[in-house]
Design an enzyme around this catalytic site. Structure first.
Site, PDB file in Angstrom:
ATOM      1  N   ASP A  79      14.361  -7.567  16.424  1.00 19.63           N
ATOM      2  CA  ASP A  79      15.685  -7.930  16.929  1.00 19.63           C
ATOM      3  C   ASP A  79      16.570  -6.685  16.932  1.00 19.63           C
ATOM      4  O   ASP A  79      16.351  -5.751  16.162  1.00 19.63           O
ATOM      5  CB  ASP A  79      16.281  -9.007  16.014  1.00 19.63           C
ATOM      6  CG  ASP A  79      17.605  -9.545  16.545  1.00 19.63           C
ATOM      7  OD1 ASP A  79      17.866  -9.398  17.753  1.00 19.63           O
ATOM      8  OD2 ASP A  79      18.370 -10.116  15.749  1.00 19.63           O
ATOM      9  N   GLU A  80      17.580  -6.659  17.816  1.00 16.46           N
ATOM     10  CA  GLU A  80      18.532  -5.535  17.901  1.00 16.46           C
ATOM     11  C   GLU A  80      17.794  -4.203  18.039  1.00 16.46           C
ATOM     12  O   GLU A  80      18.126  -3.212  17.376  1.00 16.46           O
ATOM     13  CB  GLU A  80      19.448  -5.510  16.663  1.00 16.46           C
ATOM     14  CG  GLU A  80      20.220  -6.797  16.424  1.00 16.46           C
ATOM     15  CD  GLU A  80      21.349  -7.024  17.415  1.00 16.46           C
ATOM     16  OE1 GLU A  80      21.451  -6.245  18.386  1.00 16.46           O
ATOM     17  OE2 GLU A  80      22.106  -7.987  17.229  1.00 16.46           O
ATOM     18  N   ARG A 114      32.803 -10.011  22.305  1.00 14.35           N
ATOM     19  CA  ARG A 114      32.882 -10.868  21.117  1.00 14.35           C
ATOM     20  C   ARG A 114      33.719 -12.113  21.409  1.00 14.35           C
ATOM     21  O   ARG A 114      33.675 -13.086  20.661  1.00 14.35           O
ATOM     22  CB  ARG A 114      33.537 -10.136  19.942  1.00 14.35           C
ATOM     23  CG  ARG A 114      32.851  -8.881  19.421  1.00 14.35           C
ATOM     24  CD  ARG A 114      31.388  -9.065  19.174  1.00 14.35           C
ATOM     25  NE  ARG A 114      30.615  -8.692  20.343  1.00 14.35           N
ATOM     26  CZ  ARG A 114      29.337  -9.012  20.550  1.00 14.35           C
ATOM     27  NH1 ARG A 114      28.710  -9.750  19.662  1.00 14.35           N
ATOM     28  NH2 ARG A 114      28.699  -8.627  21.632  1.00 14.35           N
TER      29      ARG A 114
END
Length: 699
Positions: free
Chosen positions: A219-220, A587
């Site tokens: 992930d990431e 965000r």
């Protein structure tokens, strides 16, 4: 296969889940459900393809993300995560090293130094080398960067080109590594490097783990540095079954060593890779998606994506330019309070993001004045508080007498009359004999020339540590209780600090001492963020990655701040700053506010500011200016002053309700039939009323 819930995924997500034949790169745009893909892919591997959960190496970057992943995977797989290899790079590497680090000259009970411990050791080395302690932060950063790029102290020393600071850094780096080895300690970067060293020296161990982990799930991926990428390549060396999930547009940690080229070059490093793009955003409104996508498209070094959403348009992005940082902070605080009082949002729904930590001061002050609860996420994390570090230092010293950093922390905590002159003598004795501080204390105790009063104090300390060390602790909590009782530590600290220690104690139940110390050493500041508590979150843009909020304010969108002035002459750095702004924009779920000021006090000097060039890259049709001096968008200007309506009820006045009695007006907004008044009735609570219906009387 029939029972597997692929229908819960969109077509691109399904494609990413079911492809398991070779290397896979999933380009997951912001808010596109990448965690969902990782969760379902894990379940698909185990439930459909028959992989053992322990054979899937699943790695991410924060404990918070890892815990969320474990929870989701366990729920869908009905399993026990303790059997799974799911965690951060550091935590998973610790598991490997605990089993095998003795193969490369360390003891298995090594300790882990966090950033504070690392800084304490560097400061002591600087002192020994007669260098300024002010260099500490720079030195720590440089050493970490060298390690993340797999440059050893020996390699660095052999390539120094005669610059004075570089020569000094080489000496510090070499001594730092020697001290760590002497203490049987590793810092964060070592955790990964030591696994690579282990696999390099022991091909049989590499083969064992690479064959055991039949699939590698990352992930990431855009945040990986060189050492992390090399580790992933080693673990997938034989089977090439690796799925890297990430977004090059969200690569923002270059200062920590992250290399965006890892994701950009993945196709070259893994021939035959399949690429799947997740482009449907489930988080944000159309205005936010289109605005942020247009802005990030100006970056040249990226893989193109076309984000879209089924959500409605929502409000345009609000842009406001104010006179200074105090006015900016007041504007943000008043908007938050207004939306809260209207009942549209809770305080937990708001986040205020900024590029520099110094921006938080004015924001905190404005929120305090408005009585708005807030939490600075990038502040001191729970495990870095003094009282917590003190207790942990005792625990580490009990396990490892060679740990000089922990010894120095606790030798006079609580106060036992061992001052700076005594510590200086211990340091000198250790240097003369080439031994640990603990052993140096023993030498001093047996030295007839040393004053009896000092010998007695040091003897009492040694006796204390020896007594604590001889006991068999069933878990970490029992050790902490014994430390607190024996040292009377709680008698020396304030009530709020006592509560923190008691909270630490409660978290140490049912976990071994070693596992507990590993856990607390690997906690980051962002891991302390809690979405359930009802406060406004203040945090840096770097800290906000991985989080989302209904309403987001990005303060200080100005040249020199965002983008940061040091990046303006470097195209690569400038693109990283643009990615940082993109992360901040994405965000937001429902509302996004961007603020700038004409003058700002930076580093004790008032400076004239210009709006960020990134704002100018947002198409004007997606933005709404709410002040007359918004000169960056060709949109009709809304004069916020002209929109103010004189309220029939003044905030702070008292009114009487026929049922709830007398209350105080907290807010009043709207006009005509839409007029609303917010009143706090003692013993009843806050009520939002329509005066036309509520039959209120002024008192």
């Amino acid at each position: 296969m029939k029972d597997f819930p692929l229908g819960e995924l969109n077509p691109a997500q399904q494609e990413a889940v079911v492809y398991c034949e070779g290397p896979l790169l999933v380009l997951a745009g912001a808010g596109s459900g990448k965690t969902r893909v990782i969760t379902y892919k894990y379940a698909y591997l185990t439930k459909v393809l028959g992989y053992s959960p322990s054979s899937i190496f699943t790695v991410t970057f924060t404990n918070k993300a890892a815990d969320e992943m474990k929870e989701r995977i366990c729920k869908i797989c009905n399993g026990n995560w303790k059997n799974y290899w799911i965690g951060t790079f550091h935590s998973l590497c610790v598991r490997i090293l605990r089993a095998h680090i003795d193969q490369i000259g360390y003891k298995k009970d090594f300790i882990i130094y966090d950033e504070d411990d690392q800084a304490a050791l560097i400061k002591r080395i600087l002192k020994e080398l007669n260098m300024h302690e002010a260099l500490c932060k720079c030195v720590v950063s440089r050493i970490s960067n060298l390690k993340s790029n797999m440059v050893t102290s020996e390699q660095y020393a052999s390539n120094i080109e005669g610059y004075e600071f570089e020569e000094r850094l080489g000496r510090i780096y070499a001594k730092y590594q020697n001290e760590l080895k002497k203490y049987n300690a590793l810092d964060f970067d070592d955790l990964i490097l030591m696994v690579i060293n282990l696999f390099s020296e022991r091909e049989d161990l590499l083969k064992k783990y690479a064959e055991h982990f039949r699939y590698v799930l990352v992930d990431e991926f855009q945040d990986t540095n060189k050492s992390q990428y090399v580790l992933l390549q080693l673990l997938s060396k034989y089977h090439k079954k690796i799925c890297a999930v990430g977004d090059d547009d969200q690569s923002i940690y270059k200062f920590r060593g992250a290399n965006v080229h890892n994701i950009l070059n993945f196709e070259k490093d893994f021939p035959g890779v399949k690429i799947v793009k997740l482009e449907q955003n489930y988080r944000s409104t159309k205005h936010i998606i289109l605005a942020s996508s247009a802005m990030i498209s100006k970056n040249l070094l990226r893989k193109p994506k076309n984000l879209w959403t089924d959500r409605d348009w929502g409000d345009k992005i609000h842009y406001c330019q104010l006179s200074n940082e105090e006015e900016e902070a007041k504007y943000i605080a008043k908007n938050i309070k207004e939306m809260y009082l209207k009942g549209d949002y809770e305080y937990r729904d708001f986040a205020v993001l900024y590029r520099l930590t110094l921006q938080a001061r004015a924001l905190e002050e404005a929120l305090r004045i408005e009585g708005i609860p807030y939490h600075v996420v990038s502040g001191v994390s729970f495990y870095h508080r003094k009282e917590i570090k003190d207790v942990i230092a005792y625990m580490r010293l009990l396990l490892n007498r060679e740990d000089n950093v922990s010894l120095l922390r606790v030798i006079n905590t609580p106060p036992r009359g061992i001052g700076t002159s005594a510590i200086s003598k211990i340091e000198q004795e250790a240097k003369k004999n080439g031994c640990s501080y603990y052993e140096a204390i023993r030498i001093i105790i047996n030295d007839e020339t040393v004053a009896e009063s000092l010998k007695q104090k040091l003897s009492s300390f040694i006796a204390l540590i020896e007594d604590l060390s001889t006991k068999d602790y069933k878990n970490a909590a029992s050790m902490i209780k014994d430390i607190l009782n024996t040292t009377a530590y709680l008698e020396e600290i304030e009530e709020d600090r006592i509560q923190n220690v008691l909270e630490l104690l409660s978290s140490a139940e049912n976990i071994s001492v070693r596992d507990f110390l590993d856990k607390v050493s690997l906690v980051s500041n962002v891991d302390s963020w809690e979405s359930k508590k009802n406060y406004v979150s203040l945090l840096t843009l770097h800290s906000a990655k991985g989080l989302e909020f209904p309403v987001v304010f990005i303060a200080g969108c100005e040249e020199g701040i965002l983008p940061y002035f040091k990046a303006q002459e470097d195209p690569a750095e400038l693109q990283e700053e643009r990615r940082l702004f993109y992360v901040g924009m994405t965000r937001a779920r429902n509302l996004l506010f961007l603020t700038t000021v004409r003058q700002r006090r930076l580093y004790s000097k008032v400076q004239n500011q210009e709006p960020s060039s990134f704002i100018k890259d947002i198409p004007p049709e997606y933005c709404c200016c709410i002040k007359k001096d918004c000169s960056n968008f060709n949109t009709p200007v809304k004069d916020s002053d002209s929109r103010k309506i004189k309220p029939p009820f003044v905030i702070g006045c008292k009114v009487k309700h026929p049922t709830w009695g007398v209350g105080v007006v907290r807010d009043c907004y709207g006009e005509g039939d839409d007029l609303k008044i917010v009143v706090n009735f003692p013993g009843i609570g806050v009520k939002k009323l329509a005066p036309k219906i509520a039959n209120l009387e002024r008192v």
